[in-house]
Design a protein around this motif. Structure first.
Motif, PDB file in Angstrom:
ATOM      1  N   ILE A 153      11.142  -1.545 -21.605  1.00  0.00           N
ATOM      2  CA  ILE A 153      11.762  -0.116 -20.338  1.00  0.00           C
ATOM      3  C   ILE A 153      10.441  -0.147 -19.238  1.00  0.00           C
ATOM      4  CG2 ILE A 153      10.950   1.805 -19.858  1.00  0.00           C
ATOM      5  CD1 ILE A 153      12.945   1.675 -22.196  1.00  0.00           C
ATOM      6  N   TYR A 154      11.612  -0.957 -17.806  1.00  0.00           N
ATOM      7  CA  TYR A 154      11.035  -1.624 -17.348  1.00  0.00           C
ATOM      8  C   TYR A 154      10.547  -0.101 -16.903  1.00  0.00           C
ATOM      9  CZ  TYR A 154      10.636  -3.346 -12.622  1.00  0.00           C
ATOM     10  OH  TYR A 154      10.054  -3.945 -11.265  1.00  0.00           O
ATOM     11  N   ALA A 155       9.073   0.062 -16.015  1.00  0.00           N
ATOM     12  CA  ALA A 155       8.690   0.878 -15.181  1.00  0.00           C
ATOM     13  C   ALA A 155       8.553   0.214 -13.875  1.00  0.00           C
ATOM     14  CB  ALA A 155       7.701   1.614 -15.757  1.00  0.00           C
ATOM     15  N   GLY A 156       9.150   0.813 -12.694  1.00  0.00           N
ATOM     16  CA  GLY A 156       8.708   0.317 -11.490  1.00  0.00           C
ATOM     17  C   GLY A 156       8.440   1.485 -10.614  1.00  0.00           C
ATOM     18  N   PHE A 192      -0.735   3.652  -5.519  1.00  0.00           N
ATOM     19  CA  PHE A 192      -0.010   4.809  -5.566  1.00  0.00           C
ATOM     20  C   PHE A 192       1.469   5.493  -7.031  1.00  0.00           C
ATOM     21  CE2 PHE A 192       5.301   6.180  -4.686  1.00  0.00           C
ATOM     22  CZ  PHE A 192       4.915   7.747  -4.359  1.00  0.00           C
ATOM     23  N   ASN A 193       2.419   4.295  -7.168  1.00  0.00           N
ATOM     24  CA  ASN A 193       3.139   4.425  -9.016  1.00  0.00           C
ATOM     25  C   ASN A 193       2.082   5.371  -9.776  1.00  0.00           C
ATOM     26  OD1 ASN A 193       4.853   3.786  -7.964  1.00  0.00           O
ATOM     27  ND2 ASN A 193       4.607   1.576  -9.620  1.00  0.00           N
ATOM     28  N   LEU A 194       0.833   4.904 -10.509  1.00  0.00           N
ATOM     29  CA  LEU A 194       0.482   6.100 -11.233  1.00  0.00           C
ATOM     30  C   LEU A 194      -1.019   7.425 -10.507  1.00  0.00           C
ATOM     31  CD1 LEU A 194      -1.491   3.697 -13.659  1.00  0.00           C
ATOM     32  CD2 LEU A 194       0.875   3.596 -14.031  1.00  0.00           C
ATOM     33  N   TRP A 195      -0.892   6.813  -9.317  1.00  0.00           N
ATOM     34  CA  TRP A 195      -1.628   7.727  -8.261  1.00  0.00           C
ATOM     35  C   TRP A 195      -0.444   8.976  -8.443  1.00  0.00           C
ATOM     36  CZ3 TRP A 195      -0.177  10.489  -4.041  1.00  0.00           C
ATOM     37  CH2 TRP A 195      -0.858  11.271  -3.052  1.00  0.00           C
ATOM     38  N   PHE A 196       0.608   8.933  -7.816  1.00  0.00           N
ATOM     39  CA  PHE A 196       1.835  10.179  -8.249  1.00  0.00           C
ATOM     40  C   PHE A 196       2.082  10.987  -9.078  1.00  0.00           C
ATOM     41  CE2 PHE A 196       5.877  11.761  -5.986  1.00  0.00           C
ATOM     42  CZ  PHE A 196       5.807  12.176  -5.579  1.00  0.00           C
ATOM     43  N   ASP A 197       2.477  10.635 -10.196  1.00  0.00           N
ATOM     44  CA  ASP A 197       2.325  11.318 -11.243  1.00  0.00           C
ATOM     45  C   ASP A 197       1.173  11.047 -12.678  1.00  0.00           C
ATOM     46  OD1 ASP A 197       2.617  13.435 -13.323  1.00  0.00           O
ATOM     47  OD2 ASP A 197       4.580  12.793 -12.836  1.00  0.00           O
ATOM     48  N   PRO A 198      -0.288  11.448 -12.450  1.00  0.00           N
ATOM     49  CA  PRO A 198      -1.556  11.053 -12.960  1.00  0.00           C
ATOM     50  C   PRO A 198      -0.618  11.271 -14.189  1.00  0.00           C
ATOM     51  CG  PRO A 198      -2.333  11.970 -11.218  1.00  0.00           C
ATOM     52  CD  PRO A 198      -0.675  12.163 -10.729  1.00  0.00           C
ATOM     53  N   GLU A 199      -0.340  12.849 -15.028  1.00  0.00           N
ATOM     54  CA  GLU A 199      -0.739  13.309 -15.978  1.00  0.00           C
ATOM     55  C   GLU A 199       0.417  12.455 -16.488  1.00  0.00           C
ATOM     56  OE1 GLU A 199      -2.906  16.195 -13.629  1.00  0.00           O
ATOM     57  OE2 GLU A 199      -1.162  14.785 -13.096  1.00  0.00           O
ATOM     58  N   ARG A 216      18.216  -7.114 -23.473  1.00  0.00           N
ATOM     59  CA  ARG A 216      18.470  -5.394 -23.454  1.00  0.00           C
ATOM     60  C   ARG A 216      16.996  -4.562 -22.880  1.00  0.00           C
ATOM     61  NH1 ARG A 216      21.393  -4.963 -28.757  1.00  0.00           N
ATOM     62  NH2 ARG A 216      23.792  -4.861 -28.045  1.00  0.00           N
ATOM     63  N   ILE A 217      17.687  -3.971 -21.376  1.00  0.00           N
ATOM     64  CA  ILE A 217      16.510  -3.338 -20.571  1.00  0.00           C
ATOM     65  C   ILE A 217      16.914  -2.229 -19.954  1.00  0.00           C
ATOM     66  CG2 ILE A 217      17.200  -4.916 -18.784  1.00  0.00           C
ATOM     67  CD1 ILE A 217      14.369  -5.015 -17.950  1.00  0.00           C
ATOM     68  N   ILE A 218      16.191  -1.263 -19.906  1.00  0.00           N
ATOM     69  CA  ILE A 218      16.076  -0.275 -19.185  1.00  0.00           C
ATOM     70  C   ILE A 218      15.416   0.014 -17.680  1.00  0.00           C
ATOM     71  CG2 ILE A 218      16.497   2.293 -18.651  1.00  0.00           C
ATOM     72  CD1 ILE A 218      17.392   2.507 -21.850  1.00  0.00           C
ATOM     73  N   ILE A 219      15.993  -0.231 -16.701  1.00  0.00           N
ATOM     74  CA  ILE A 219      15.217   0.095 -15.343  1.00  0.00           C
ATOM     75  C   ILE A 219      14.956   1.845 -15.313  1.00  0.00           C
ATOM     76  CG2 ILE A 219      15.035  -0.976 -13.168  1.00  0.00           C
ATOM     77  CD1 ILE A 219      17.680  -2.867 -14.387  1.00  0.00           C
ATOM     78  N   ASP A 220      13.474   1.637 -14.992  1.00  0.00           N
ATOM     79  CA  ASP A 220      13.416   3.055 -14.561  1.00  0.00           C
ATOM     80  C   ASP A 220      12.178   3.098 -13.469  1.00  0.00           C
ATOM     81  OD1 ASP A 220      13.070   5.830 -15.003  1.00  0.00           O
ATOM     82  OD2 ASP A 220      11.015   5.631 -14.731  1.00  0.00           O
ATOM     83  N   GLN A 221      13.188   3.143 -12.210  1.00  0.00           N
ATOM     84  CA  GLN A 221      13.168   3.308 -11.007  1.00  0.00           C
ATOM     85  C   GLN A 221      12.918   4.279  -9.961  1.00  0.00           C
ATOM     86  OE1 GLN A 221      10.786   1.614  -8.534  1.00  0.00           O
ATOM     87  NE2 GLN A 221      11.509  -0.717  -8.964  1.00  0.00           N
TER      88      GLN A 221
END
Length: 363
Positions: free
Chosen positions: A167-170, A217-224, A29-34
């Protein structure tokens, strides 16, 4: 034996057997957060790889603003699922903006510290207001997203299937941070977090990373948001950084290999797959494929990661430590991928996208 059969019958009637349902289906089972920009491209292609695998049960795709605006990304995802015949997978709209960072503050930051090559939905040459729908070459969808927000969907799912869901976070981690704010047990109820993000010391001549190797980019866009998520008590975290991503390439030859297939996914990529300039990395696809087959990764190391929240020149940069020099207050250790078997990865990419669309699993 009769008592066992009776217990199973009662439990099934009451819907109390998620673990048995998991083992009987054999699917993970997986949820894709993208941040699901499209059509095609790294975001949609990673979603497709996870859907196309017969070993997965995709419980939903939660969408967050990042590479594109939320409204665009939801529409591209719905339409992709229509084209491959998997509208049974719910699409759930999430956060439209980062927790703290704003477009205006970012523009002021760039004036002081230098331009950023990619700012996602805020990129000037692509910008349009968030409430407007951008180009849809694949056609507008007729299906609708789930009438629920992403964070509550994520919480609801991990409580329905505790310790079973990856949880897959792209993309940016805003949805996951909000889920943690709603339910502090969210991370501990998940099976693991797998994400594409962070940059340590990539070996590349790509101008995006030569002078700013810790910018991703992914972490920089919302670092908090990333700070909140990486500090949470996950049982396991697997990280695909820029360092390993730049060892991959999306080429026209690879697109053509997929295009030769007859599956709905192959037709989608064959029609809408394209190259963007000189550098075309398979960022999110690698994170997805390595979760499906960890043996693709030939070297890895353990690191502790966080984000620079100082609001200065390094705001949003990746911070990292080893076991020997980590700070006292830090999140769990992460499995950071270092090297891969690229040929096997490309073969897996083609094989999955040209395979028949898997049928929905029974839930």
């Amino acid at each position: 034996m009769r008592l066992v059969r009776l217990w199973i019958s009662v439990a099934l009637a009451l819907g109390c057997l998620p673990l048995l349902a998991q083992s009987s289906s054999g699917r993970r089972r997986i949820i894709i957060d993208q941040d699901a920009a499209g059509p095609a491209g790294t975001d949609q292609q990673s979603i497709l790889l996870l859907i196309q695998s017969p070993q997965t049960e995709v419980l939903g795709v939660t969408v967050v603003t990042g590479d594109g605006w939320l409204k665009d990304e939801v529409a591209h995802t719905l339409r992709m699922l229509e084209l491959i015949g998997r509208t049974d997978i719910p699409v759930v709209a999430g956060a439209e903006y980062p927790l703290v960072r704003t477009k205006e503050e970012t523009e002021l930051w760039e004036q002081q510290y230098g331009a950023v090559p990619w700012v996602g939905a805020w990129t000037p040459r692509l910008y349009h207001p968030p409430d407007q729908l951008g180009p849809m070459p694949e056609g507008k969808p007729t299906t609708k997203p789930l009438d629920e927000d992403a964070a509550h969907f994520l919480v609801r799912m991990v409580r329905k299937f505790p310790h079973e869901i990856t949880i897959y976070a792209g993309g940016p981690m805003t949805n996951l941070a909000i889920a943690l704010a709603i339910d502090p047990e969210f991370a501990s109820l998940a099976k693991e977090l797998v994400y594409m993000g962070g940059s340590l010391n990539p070996k590349t001549d790509d101008p995006e990373f030569v002078n700013t190797p810790r910018h991703e980019f992914n972490l920089w866009f919302d670092p908090e948001a990333a700070h909140m998520v990486l500090r949470a008590p996950w049982k396991k975290i697997v990280c695909t950084t820029v360092d390993i991503s730049v060892k991959t390439r999306m080429t026209q030859a690879l697109i053509d290999r997929v295009k030769a297939g007859s599956s709905p996914a192959a037709k989608y990529i064959g029609t809408y797959g394209r190259l963007f300039g000189q550098y075309n990395y398979l960022w999110d696809e690698l994170a997805a494929a390595a979760w499906l087959d960890p043996s693709l990764i030939t070297a890895k190391e353990t690191r502790y990661l966080d984000l620079d929240l100082s609001r200065g020149a390094a705001y949003g940069n990746t911070l990292s430590w080893t076991e020997s020099d980590k700070p006292q207050i830090i999140g769990p250790p992460e499995e950071v991928q270092v090297d891969l078997d690229a040929d096997r990865f490309y073969k897996m990419f083609v094989d999955l996208l040209t395979a028949p669309t898997p049928k929905p699993s029974m839930r």
